[in-house]
Write an enzyme that holds these catalytic residues in place. Sequence first.
Site, PDB file in Angstrom:
ATOM      1  N   CYS A 154       5.928  78.714  -5.513  1.00 57.85           N
ATOM      2  CA  CYS A 154       6.287  80.092  -5.346  1.00 57.85           C
ATOM      3  C   CYS A 154       4.766  80.862  -5.445  1.00 57.85           C
ATOM      4  CB  CYS A 154       7.132  80.475  -6.448  1.00 57.85           C
ATOM      5  SG  CYS A 154       8.778  79.798  -6.390  1.00 57.85           S
TER       6      CYS A 154
ATOM      7  N   HIS B 188       6.587  88.269  -7.540  1.00 57.46           N
ATOM      8  CA  HIS B 188       7.310  87.364  -7.056  1.00 57.46           C
ATOM      9  C   HIS B 188       8.749  87.387  -7.493  1.00 57.46           C
ATOM     10  CE1 HIS B 188       8.831  83.277  -5.922  1.00 57.46           C
ATOM     11  NE2 HIS B 188       9.179  82.840  -7.304  1.00 57.46           N
TER      12      HIS B 188
ATOM     13  N   ASN C  71      15.317  84.264  -4.554  1.00 60.73           N
ATOM     14  CA  ASN C  71      13.956  83.586  -4.716  1.00 60.73           C
ATOM     15  C   ASN C  71      13.842  82.717  -3.475  1.00 60.73           C
ATOM     16  OD1 ASN C  71      11.691  82.310  -5.199  1.00 60.73           O
ATOM     17  ND2 ASN C  71      12.219  81.486  -6.942  1.00 60.73           N
TER      18      ASN C  71
HETATM   19  N1  ACO Z   1      26.502  79.929 -13.845  1.00 58.88           N
HETATM   20  C1  ACO Z   1      27.106  79.933 -15.019  1.00 58.88           C
HETATM   21  N2  ACO Z   1      26.359  79.234 -16.163  1.00 58.88           N
HETATM   22  C2  ACO Z   1      25.324  78.469 -15.871  1.00 58.88           C
HETATM   23  C3  ACO Z   1      24.428  78.532 -14.676  1.00 58.88           C
HETATM   24  C4  ACO Z   1      25.167  79.351 -13.285  1.00 58.88           C
HETATM   25  N3  ACO Z   1      24.999  79.379 -12.275  1.00 58.88           N
HETATM   26  N4  ACO Z   1      23.404  78.059 -14.471  1.00 58.88           N
HETATM   27  C5  ACO Z   1      23.180  77.432 -15.838  1.00 58.88           C
HETATM   28  N5  ACO Z   1      24.255  77.768 -16.527  1.00 58.88           N
HETATM   29  C6  ACO Z   1      24.486  77.476 -17.948  1.00 58.88           C
HETATM   30  C7  ACO Z   1      23.915  76.381 -18.646  1.00 58.88           C
HETATM   31  O1  ACO Z   1      24.397  75.174 -18.075  1.00 58.88           O
HETATM   32  C8  ACO Z   1      23.551  76.539 -19.962  1.00 58.88           C
HETATM   33  O2  ACO Z   1      24.920  76.308 -20.477  1.00 58.88           O
HETATM   34  P1  ACO Z   1      24.892  75.707 -22.236  1.00 58.88           P
HETATM   35  O3  ACO Z   1      24.482  76.414 -22.983  1.00 58.88           O
HETATM   36  O4  ACO Z   1      26.447  75.387 -22.117  1.00 58.88           O
HETATM   37  O5  ACO Z   1      24.081  74.321 -21.859  1.00 58.88           O
HETATM   38  C9  ACO Z   1      23.656  78.113 -20.114  1.00 58.88           C
HETATM   39  O6  ACO Z   1      24.042  78.618 -18.932  1.00 58.88           O
HETATM   40  C10 ACO Z   1      22.116  78.438 -20.199  1.00 58.88           C
HETATM   41  O7  ACO Z   1      21.167  77.738 -19.473  1.00 58.88           O
HETATM   42  P2  ACO Z   1      19.774  78.061 -19.189  1.00 58.88           P
HETATM   43  O8  ACO Z   1      19.012  77.102 -18.299  1.00 58.88           O
HETATM   44  O9  ACO Z   1      19.202  78.222 -20.569  1.00 58.88           O
HETATM   45  O10 ACO Z   1      19.896  79.672 -18.681  1.00 58.88           O
HETATM   46  P3  ACO Z   1      18.814  80.917 -18.580  1.00 58.88           P
HETATM   47  O11 ACO Z   1      19.009  81.839 -19.182  1.00 58.88           O
HETATM   48  O12 ACO Z   1      17.353  80.135 -18.542  1.00 58.88           O
HETATM   49  O13 ACO Z   1      18.818  80.968 -16.990  1.00 58.88           O
HETATM   50  C11 ACO Z   1      17.523  80.466 -14.975  1.00 58.88           C
HETATM   51  C12 ACO Z   1      18.623  79.904 -16.014  1.00 58.88           C
HETATM   52  C13 ACO Z   1      17.938  81.413 -14.037  1.00 58.88           C
HETATM   53  C14 ACO Z   1      17.448  79.196 -14.144  1.00 58.88           C
HETATM   54  C15 ACO Z   1      16.230  80.844 -15.513  1.00 58.88           C
HETATM   55  O14 ACO Z   1      15.901  79.811 -16.522  1.00 58.88           O
HETATM   56  C16 ACO Z   1      15.108  80.816 -14.753  1.00 58.88           C
HETATM   57  O15 ACO Z   1      14.903  82.035 -13.911  1.00 58.88           O
HETATM   58  N6  ACO Z   1      13.948  80.278 -14.829  1.00 58.88           N
HETATM   59  C17 ACO Z   1      12.923  80.419 -14.107  1.00 58.88           C
HETATM   60  C18 ACO Z   1      12.760  80.155 -12.701  1.00 58.88           C
HETATM   61  C19 ACO Z   1      11.352  80.188 -12.092  1.00 58.88           C
HETATM   62  O16 ACO Z   1      10.548  81.264 -12.478  1.00 58.88           O
HETATM   63  N7  ACO Z   1      11.019  79.218 -11.342  1.00 58.88           N
HETATM   64  C20 ACO Z   1       9.775  79.367 -10.908  1.00 58.88           C
HETATM   65  C21 ACO Z   1       9.736  79.571  -9.465  1.00 58.88           C
HETATM   66  S1  ACO Z   1      10.676  78.753  -8.471  1.00 58.88           S
HETATM   67  C22 ACO Z   1       9.436  77.464  -7.525  1.00 58.88           C
HETATM   68  O17 ACO Z   1       8.264  77.558  -7.649  1.00 58.88           O
HETATM   69  C23 ACO Z   1      10.081  76.687  -6.375  1.00 58.88           C
END
Ligand code: ACO
Length: 331
Positions: A116, A256, A286
């Site tokens: 990214c 980003h 993204n």
């Molecule tokens: N719908 C409903 N529930 C979901 C979903 C969804 N789409 N996805 C995850 N959950 C659930 C999980 O299973 C978890 O449930 P549990 O508590 O029962 O286990 C709960 O939601 C919380 O999960 P987290 O992963 O902790 O959720 P978070 O608030 O962190 O959001 C996300 C997830 C959006 C992926 C976030 O962590 C994020 O944005 N991470 C960074 C992404 C990023 O910057 N990536 C770098 C660039 S990408 C690249 O370089 C290719």
Amino acid sequence: MNKIQAKISGVSGYVPDYVLTNHELEQLVDTTDEWISTRTGIKERRILKGEGQGTSVIGIESVKQLLEKTNTNPVDIDLLICATTTPDYQFPATANLIADAIGAKNAFGYDLQAACSGFIFALATGSQYIETGKYKKVVVVGADKMSSIIDYEDRSTCVIFGDGGGAVLLEPTQEDTGIIDSILRSDGAGAKHLHMKAGGSSRPANHATIDAREHFVYQEGSVVFKFAVTQMAAVAKEIMENNQLEGNDITYLVPHQANKRIIDATARTMGISNDKVMLNIDKYGNTTNGTIPLCLWNYEQKLKRDDKLILAAFGGGFTWGSIYLKWAYNS
Ligand code: ACO
């Protein structure tokens, strides 16, 4: 005589027509529009459909538009860098496919892989060729067809990513404008938290890797989130300090678009109000290397000469970085 700097003299963008909404994703995986909107800020994303349609399609459409807008003859392009994580092929480089399709017969080209952060890395790289005085027209493309490596059975990743991209033209200037400073960082210790398990030379594709669904993005979301929120804000703050900039000096933060919560935290750390943050995550999600050129393209009409922009990104690798630039033209 003032030293040569690289200025952005035009920007373009392209997103495919197909709109994949949160409501459609509700039919595919166990998720809700409410969860996706509040946890990420995304409402819809674009998907490139059709047999044989790779990332080069996005790059070609972007560069065609860029050449038209900037009145550039393709034979005058010296170099085309394509930042992508989803190249059409392992080889040759997608940059070569784009250059051929647009008639950039005198250009050399290569791809740059920094997940990214790729567009920022490529912009910093492209600007060096201009600053040395060796080249006069460098095209930097940032494009990805993320849908080609996303598992539409994995709710934690399929809601985040989309397809799209854009391009900028870099040209020399001796005025006080263009790309002023960059900070680029990487840390391979982060690889285990965000990668694609198979398909590379360490684990080539075979029946077992396909059965194990290892040709898709693997992401430990909350771990990546913590790094992203800390590092993107820190590097943006650092480039501001290095250039004696306060929040009020900055016209726009161009972040980003991975997660609205990461963007909000970065703006807070920089002391920048929400109206000075370029945002299109709600429409495109993204798009990896596409997010920053797409933002510049969407906001181009609002930009004026001498506006001060801070670009910032974080991605797989881990990689992260920031660029400080002065916008070089009025639209
Ligand atoms: N719908 C409903 N529930 C979901 C979903 C969804 N789409 N996805 C995850 N959950 C659930 C999980 O299973 C978890 O449930 P549990 O508590 O029962 O286990 C709960 O939601 C919380 O999960 P987290 O992963 O902790 O959720 P978070 O608030 O962190 O959001 C996300 C997830 C959006 C992926 C976030 O962590 C994020 O944005 N991470 C960074 C992404 C990023 O910057 N990536 C770098 C660039 S990408 C690249 O370089 C290719």
